[in-house]
Design a protein around this motif. Structure first.
Motif, PDB file in Angstrom:
ATOM      1  N   ASP A   1      13.776  37.498  25.579  1.00 58.67           N
ATOM      2  CA  ASP A   1      12.889  38.341  26.282  1.00 58.67           C
ATOM      3  C   ASP A   1      13.141  39.809  26.128  1.00 58.67           C
ATOM      4  O   ASP A   1      12.502  40.789  26.967  1.00 58.67           O
ATOM      5  N   GLY A   2      14.158  40.309  25.333  1.00 59.63           N
ATOM      6  CA  GLY A   2      14.653  41.821  25.198  1.00 59.63           C
ATOM      7  C   GLY A   2      15.255  42.171  26.598  1.00 59.63           C
ATOM      8  O   GLY A   2      15.324  43.424  26.733  1.00 59.63           O
ATOM      9  N   THR A   3      15.907  41.490  27.381  1.00 62.76           N
ATOM     10  CA  THR A   3      16.409  42.163  28.789  1.00 62.76           C
ATOM     11  C   THR A   3      17.965  42.557  28.366  1.00 62.76           C
ATOM     12  O   THR A   3      18.735  42.091  27.759  1.00 62.76           O
ATOM     13  N   LEU A   4      18.026  43.947  28.902  1.00 63.07           N
ATOM     14  CA  LEU A   4      19.398  44.471  28.688  1.00 63.07           C
ATOM     15  C   LEU A   4      19.800  44.701  30.017  1.00 63.07           C
ATOM     16  O   LEU A   4      19.220  45.107  30.916  1.00 63.07           O
ATOM     17  N   VAL A   5      21.053  44.463  30.209  1.00 65.75           N
ATOM     18  CA  VAL A   5      21.953  44.548  31.357  1.00 65.75           C
ATOM     19  C   VAL A   5      23.112  45.680  31.199  1.00 65.75           C
ATOM     20  O   VAL A   5      24.095  45.167  30.290  1.00 65.75           O
ATOM     21  N   TYR A   6      23.134  46.465  32.002  1.00 62.86           N
ATOM     22  CA  TYR A   6      24.474  47.564  32.039  1.00 62.86           C
ATOM     23  C   TYR A   6      25.276  47.007  33.041  1.00 62.86           C
ATOM     24  O   TYR A   6      24.724  46.972  34.342  1.00 62.86           O
ATOM     25  N   ALA A   7      26.653  46.814  33.219  1.00 57.18           N
ATOM     26  CA  ALA A   7      27.392  46.156  34.366  1.00 57.18           C
ATOM     27  C   ALA A   7      28.522  46.906  34.055  1.00 57.18           C
ATOM     28  O   ALA A   7      29.046  47.471  33.184  1.00 57.18           O
ATOM     29  N   GLY A   8      29.244  47.222  35.395  1.00 56.99           N
ATOM     30  CA  GLY A   8      30.405  47.810  35.553  1.00 56.99           C
ATOM     31  C   GLY A   8      31.007  48.132  36.916  1.00 56.99           C
ATOM     32  O   GLY A   8      30.389  47.385  37.902  1.00 56.99           O
ATOM     33  N   ARG A   9      31.907  48.911  37.053  1.00 55.54           N
ATOM     34  CA  ARG A   9      32.566  49.324  38.366  1.00 55.54           C
ATOM     35  C   ARG A   9      31.906  50.424  38.942  1.00 55.54           C
ATOM     36  O   ARG A   9      31.604  51.522  38.617  1.00 55.54           O
ATOM     37  N   THR A  10      31.799  50.248  40.405  1.00 57.02           N
ATOM     38  CA  THR A  10      31.346  51.481  41.259  1.00 57.02           C
ATOM     39  C   THR A  10      32.330  52.433  41.238  1.00 57.02           C
ATOM     40  O   THR A  10      33.713  52.203  40.843  1.00 57.02           O
ATOM     41  N   TRP A  11      32.088  53.448  41.748  1.00 52.76           N
ATOM     42  CA  TRP A  11      33.409  54.530  42.073  1.00 52.76           C
ATOM     43  C   TRP A  11      34.362  53.729  42.767  1.00 52.76           C
ATOM     44  O   TRP A  11      35.600  54.141  42.731  1.00 52.76           O
ATOM     45  N   HIS A  12      34.108  52.887  43.787  1.00 54.07           N
ATOM     46  CA  HIS A  12      34.912  52.228  44.753  1.00 54.07           C
ATOM     47  C   HIS A  12      35.874  51.128  43.860  1.00 54.07           C
ATOM     48  O   HIS A  12      36.915  50.913  43.909  1.00 54.07           O
ATOM     49  N   GLY A  13      35.150  50.485  42.752  1.00 50.87           N
ATOM     50  CA  GLY A  13      35.661  49.623  41.828  1.00 50.87           C
ATOM     51  C   GLY A  13      36.627  50.157  40.906  1.00 50.87           C
ATOM     52  O   GLY A  13      37.635  49.661  40.481  1.00 50.87           O
ATOM     53  N   ILE A  14      36.442  51.420  40.526  1.00 50.41           N
ATOM     54  CA  ILE A  14      37.285  52.203  39.835  1.00 50.41           C
ATOM     55  C   ILE A  14      38.586  52.336  40.557  1.00 50.41           C
ATOM     56  O   ILE A  14      39.760  52.280  39.852  1.00 50.41           O
ATOM     57  N   LEU A  15      38.552  52.777  41.692  1.00 49.93           N
ATOM     58  CA  LEU A  15      39.805  52.929  42.680  1.00 49.93           C
ATOM     59  C   LEU A  15      40.423  51.771  42.827  1.00 49.93           C
ATOM     60  O   LEU A  15      41.810  51.530  42.779  1.00 49.93           O
ATOM     61  N   GLU A  16      39.708  50.568  42.979  1.00 52.72           N
ATOM     62  CA  GLU A  16      40.285  49.288  43.358  1.00 52.72           C
ATOM     63  C   GLU A  16      41.001  48.765  41.893  1.00 52.72           C
ATOM     64  O   GLU A  16      41.952  47.878  42.088  1.00 52.72           O
ATOM     65  N   GLY A  17      40.700  49.430  40.901  1.00 52.61           N
ATOM     66  CA  GLY A  17      41.486  49.124  39.521  1.00 52.61           C
ATOM     67  C   GLY A  17      42.647  49.505  39.469  1.00 52.61           C
ATOM     68  O   GLY A  17      43.476  49.585  38.341  1.00 52.61           O
ATOM     69  N   LYS A  18      43.167  50.445  40.501  1.00 50.65           N
ATOM     70  CA  LYS A  18      44.386  51.144  40.387  1.00 50.65           C
ATOM     71  C   LYS A  18      45.444  50.555  41.402  1.00 50.65           C
ATOM     72  O   LYS A  18      44.892  50.241  42.714  1.00 50.65           O
ATOM     73  N   ILE A  19      46.536  50.632  41.315  1.00 47.40           N
ATOM     74  CA  ILE A  19      47.689  49.973  42.268  1.00 47.40           C
ATOM     75  C   ILE A  19      48.375  50.960  42.810  1.00 47.40           C
ATOM     76  O   ILE A  19      48.904  51.883  42.130  1.00 47.40           O
ATOM     77  N   LEU A  20      48.809  51.190  44.078  1.00 48.53           N
ATOM     78  CA  LEU A  20      49.602  52.033  44.558  1.00 48.53           C
ATOM     79  C   LEU A  20      50.869  51.332  45.056  1.00 48.53           C
ATOM     80  O   LEU A  20      50.994  50.412  45.599  1.00 48.53           O
ATOM     81  N   ALA A  21      51.848  51.990  44.121  1.00 53.14           N
ATOM     82  CA  ALA A  21      53.284  51.057  44.162  1.00 53.14           C
ATOM     83  C   ALA A  21      54.256  52.353  45.006  1.00 53.14           C
ATOM     84  O   ALA A  21      54.053  53.318  44.805  1.00 53.14           O
TER      85      ALA A  21
END
Length: 323
Positions: A69-89
């Motif tokens: 049907d020609g559907t296109l989806v862009y998926a990704g991380r929100t600004w919050h998700g970008i932060l969540e992808g970092k680890i504080l050690a």
């Protein structure tokens, strides 16, 4: 509300047309999906999608196409998700990452620590919220750690994308108090158990008389210690076993986690009248049921945003306690 897209170099390219955005952030998810059609394909992984001056936006990580049907989806991380992808050690040689100072200046240091100063910045003005020797949990995801840190100070994390940067700032969380007789804010169902498990017999490693045995108790406020408060018919006891715990200290630490789970039996379901509301993650809603006098305090845990035809609708996930 226009949804703007950039190229992979984060240069604004235009406004997305004929699309719908589903975005969630807070406790869990922290991602988005933007649905359009292949004839409107203008983005690629690494592009940003955002609504100027709001918290809504993120980075494209994935593209899904349905050729039928020609559907296109862009998926990704929100600004919050970008932060969540970092680890504080902790720093090398240190047990914990310890933080002090105005909350916005602490956020500034954490952005640098996460290697994100090209996209994120802290509000240059001080927040007036002061942290003193806050000990960050070891190896915690950055967004979760920041939210927890600010919550301990009675604050919330605010984000806003503008002029090519996501600005982070700390603000005092808001308590929305409602007279439920007016019914303007919320309806709720609740269940409260007055006498929960308040004595946990903890059994560790060893056999018979040599077995490690310890006791944990909860008082009227739910504080866990080794001092007994309830006796007789008011005492409610259960047994916890963990033969992998060789020392009493390990046994007590693991048992305390289970004890809290056993006591988490109160249940609340609250619906928010979202029309005209603008709750942030971290804000609180308090309401009292007039007949029983039970008070419900809920914290906004997640915002779920849907944008269709430039119009945004918001729903909330909440959690909290009965007092």
């Amino acid at each position: 509300m226009d949804l703007i897209y950039t190229n992979a170099s984060r240069e604004d390219m235009g406004v997305l047309q004929d699309c719908s955005l589903d975005l969630a952030y807070g406790s869990g998810e922290n991602d988005f999906e933007l649905t359009t059609v292949t004839s409107r394909n203008v983005c690629a992984p690494g592009c940003l999608i955002y609504a100027e001056g709001t918290e809504y936006g993120g980075i494209v990580d994935r593209m899904d196409v349905k050729t039928a049907d020609g559907t296109l989806v862009y998926a990704g991380r929100t600004w919050h998700g970008i932060l969540e992808g970092k680890i504080l050690a902790p720093d090398a040689g240190e047990d914990y990452l310890t933080l002090s100072g105005d909350a916005n200046r602490v956020l500034e240091r954490l952005i640098a620590r996460c290697g994100l100063p090209d996209l994120f910045q802290a509000d240059p003005a001080d927040s007036g919220i002061v942290l003193s020797n806050y000990r960050m949990d070891r190896y915690i995801a950055a967004y979760t750690g920041i939210v927890k840190m600010l919550s301990r100070a009675g604050a919330k994390l605010c984000l806003r994308y503008s002029a090519g940067k996501v600005t982070l700032s700390a603000a005092a969380r808001v308590l929305y108090d409602e007279d439920t007789q007016a019914g303007t804010l919320a309806d709720f169902d609740l269940s409260r158990t007055e006498r929960k498990v308040n004595h946990l017999v903890c059994l560790g490693a060893g056999e018979l008389a040599e077995r490690t045995v310890a006791h944990l108790y909860a008082d009227e406020d739910g504080t866990i210690s080794q001092t007994q408060t309830f006796t007789g018919a008011d005492e409610v006891a259960e047994v916890y076993e963990n033969t992998n715990d060789d020392t009493e200290a390990d046994l007590l630490a693991d048992a305390a986690v289970r004890f809290r789970e056993l006591r988490d039996v109160d249940r609340i379901e609250m619906s928010l009248a979202a029309a005209g509301a603008a709750y942030d993650v971290g804000d609180q809603i308090r309401a009292t049921e007039q007949v029983t006098g039970l008070t419900v305090t809920q914290t906004v845990k997640k915002k779920i945003v849907t944008i269709r035809g430039g119009e945004a609708s918001i729903t909330y996930e909440i959690g909290g306690k009965i007092t």
